[in-house]
Design a protein around this motif. Structure first.
Motif, PDB file in Angstrom:
ATOM      1  N   ALA A 265     -21.309  -2.517 -28.567  1.00 63.11           N
ATOM      2  CA  ALA A 265     -21.061  -3.759 -27.831  1.00 63.11           C
ATOM      3  C   ALA A 265     -19.623  -4.240 -28.070  1.00 63.11           C
ATOM      4  N   ARG A 266     -19.151  -4.166 -29.319  1.00 62.53           N
ATOM      5  CA  ARG A 266     -17.764  -4.562 -29.611  1.00 62.53           C
ATOM      6  C   ARG A 266     -16.768  -3.647 -28.895  1.00 62.53           C
ATOM      7  N   ARG A 267     -17.072  -2.357 -28.895  1.00 59.96           N
ATOM      8  CA  ARG A 267     -16.192  -1.388 -28.225  1.00 59.96           C
ATOM      9  C   ARG A 267     -16.118  -1.685 -26.726  1.00 59.96           C
ATOM     10  N   ILE A 268     -17.244  -1.983 -26.129  1.00 53.32           N
ATOM     11  CA  ILE A 268     -17.280  -2.297 -24.696  1.00 53.32           C
ATOM     12  C   ILE A 268     -16.536  -3.606 -24.430  1.00 53.32           C
ATOM     13  N   ALA A 269     -16.682  -4.600 -25.303  1.00 51.98           N
ATOM     14  CA  ALA A 269     -15.970  -5.873 -25.134  1.00 51.98           C
ATOM     15  C   ALA A 269     -14.462  -5.652 -25.170  1.00 51.98           C
ATOM     16  N   GLU A 270     -14.004  -4.802 -26.081  1.00 54.04           N
ATOM     17  CA  GLU A 270     -12.565  -4.489 -26.152  1.00 54.04           C
ATOM     18  C   GLU A 270     -12.100  -3.772 -24.884  1.00 54.04           C
ATOM     19  N   GLU A 271     -12.910  -2.841 -24.428  1.00 51.94           N
ATOM     20  CA  GLU A 271     -12.568  -2.123 -23.195  1.00 51.94           C
ATOM     21  C   GLU A 271     -12.535  -3.088 -22.012  1.00 51.94           C
ATOM     22  N   ASN A 272     -13.458  -4.056 -21.989  1.00 55.32           N
ATOM     23  CA  ASN A 272     -13.477  -5.065 -20.921  1.00 55.32           C
ATOM     24  C   ASN A 272     -12.185  -5.881 -20.924  1.00 55.32           C
ATOM     25  N   LYS A 273     -11.713  -6.235 -22.125  1.00 54.49           N
ATOM     26  CA  LYS A 273     -10.460  -6.992 -22.221  1.00 54.49           C
ATOM     27  C   LYS A 273      -9.288  -6.171 -21.680  1.00 54.49           C
ATOM     28  N   ARG A 274      -9.253  -4.909 -22.024  1.00 53.38           N
ATOM     29  CA  ARG A 274      -8.174  -4.040 -21.527  1.00 53.38           C
ATOM     30  C   ARG A 274      -8.236  -3.906 -20.001  1.00 53.38           C
ATOM     31  N   LEU A 275      -9.435  -3.701 -19.469  1.00 64.70           N
ATOM     32  CA  LEU A 275      -9.588  -3.583 -18.015  1.00 64.70           C
ATOM     33  C   LEU A 275      -9.187  -4.873 -17.302  1.00 64.70           C
ATOM     34  N   ALA A 276      -9.596  -6.018 -17.866  1.00 65.62           N
ATOM     35  CA  ALA A 276      -9.257  -7.305 -17.248  1.00 65.62           C
ATOM     36  C   ALA A 276      -7.740  -7.501 -17.247  1.00 65.62           C
ATOM     37  N   GLY A 277      -7.088  -7.136 -18.342  1.00 63.31           N
ATOM     38  CA  GLY A 277      -5.633  -7.247 -18.413  1.00 63.31           C
ATOM     39  C   GLY A 277      -4.951  -6.337 -17.406  1.00 63.31           C
ATOM     40  N   ALA A 278      -5.426  -5.109 -17.308  1.00 58.17           N
ATOM     41  CA  ALA A 278      -4.850  -4.165 -16.342  1.00 58.17           C
ATOM     42  C   ALA A 278      -5.075  -4.655 -14.920  1.00 58.17           C
ATOM     43  N   GLN A 279      -6.246  -5.210 -14.667  1.00 61.93           N
ATOM     44  CA  GLN A 279      -6.544  -5.722 -13.327  1.00 61.93           C
ATOM     45  C   GLN A 279      -5.644  -6.913 -12.981  1.00 61.93           C
ATOM     46  N   ARG A 280      -5.462  -7.825 -13.929  1.00 62.19           N
ATOM     47  CA  ARG A 280      -4.581  -8.972 -13.683  1.00 62.19           C
ATOM     48  C   ARG A 280      -3.154  -8.506 -13.393  1.00 62.19           C
ATOM     49  N   ALA A 281      -2.728  -7.486 -14.166  1.00 62.23           N
ATOM     50  CA  ALA A 281      -1.369  -6.965 -13.945  1.00 62.23           C
ATOM     51  C   ALA A 281      -1.249  -6.361 -12.548  1.00 62.23           C
ATOM     52  N   LEU A 282      -2.242  -5.607 -12.125  1.00 63.48           N
ATOM     53  CA  LEU A 282      -2.206  -5.013 -10.776  1.00 63.48           C
ATOM     54  C   LEU A 282      -2.216  -6.083  -9.692  1.00 63.48           C
ATOM     55  N   LEU A 283      -3.090  -7.074  -9.869  1.00 62.03           N
ATOM     56  CA  LEU A 283      -3.181  -8.140  -8.875  1.00 62.03           C
ATOM     57  C   LEU A 283      -1.905  -8.982  -8.851  1.00 62.03           C
ATOM     58  N   ALA A 284      -1.328  -9.226 -10.005  1.00 58.76           N
ATOM     59  CA  ALA A 284      -0.082  -9.997 -10.074  1.00 58.76           C
ATOM     60  C   ALA A 284       1.044  -9.243  -9.381  1.00 58.76           C
TER      61      ALA A 284
END
Length: 161
Positions: A67-86
């Motif tokens: 669960a912690r590993r998935i939460a970290e991966e979620n944070k990375r994906l959200a950051g990458a997505q924000r960067a792409l959208l920005a």
């Protein structure tokens, strides 16, 4: 047995006593064997139950780690997505960009909880198995005492008939 002792030169009374003693020793050996067998089964069940408890704790730890590993991966994906959208020049605070971010966050949280719950379910099942193992051990111990008692009562009944 008694007739064999008498033919070997022993008096009938002494032969009867020796025969009774040997028979009694056989009964006691049988009783002790039954009780020992029950105790051994109980000890084995306790050992198995402890192993299952340890395994349950480990499964829970694995679920939490995943669960912690998935939460970290979620944070990375959200950051990458924000960067792409920005990079598109669109506003991240409204419209489809916001909806996409919310969907990704919800799916990530769902996957995190799924991993955590999977570990919990495995742990719960193992703890329940441990309870059953302990019950089996107690039953085996009780059965050993009953078998020993039954042997003793049968021998007593045979002696007095």
């Amino acid at each position: 047995m008694q007739s064999l002792l008498v033919s070997a030169g022993m008096s009938a009374g002494a032969a009867a006593t020796v025969s009774s003693v040997i028979s009694g020793l056989g009964v006691l050996t049988s009783v002790m064997g039954s009780v020992s067998q029950g105790r051994a089964a109980d000890q084995a069940a306790r050992f198995n139950a402890q192993h299952l408890q340890n395994q349950a704790a480990r499964e829970r730890e694995i679920g939490a780690h995943n669960a912690r590993r998935i939460a970290e991966e979620n944070k990375r994906l959200a950051g990458a997505q924000r960067a792409l959208l920005a990079g598109t020049g669109r506003s991240l605070a409204s419209g489809s960009a916001l909806l996409v971010q919310e969907d990704l966050a919800e799916e990530g949280e769902f996957n995190r909880r799924l991993a955590e719950d999977a570990g919990e379910v495995k742990a719960r099942n193992l703890r329940q198995e441990a309870v059953l193992e302990r019950m089996k051990g107690k039953s085996a111990l009780t059965a050993g005492y009953y078998r020993g008692g039954t042997t003793l009562l049968k021998a007593g009944g045979t002696t007095f008939t």
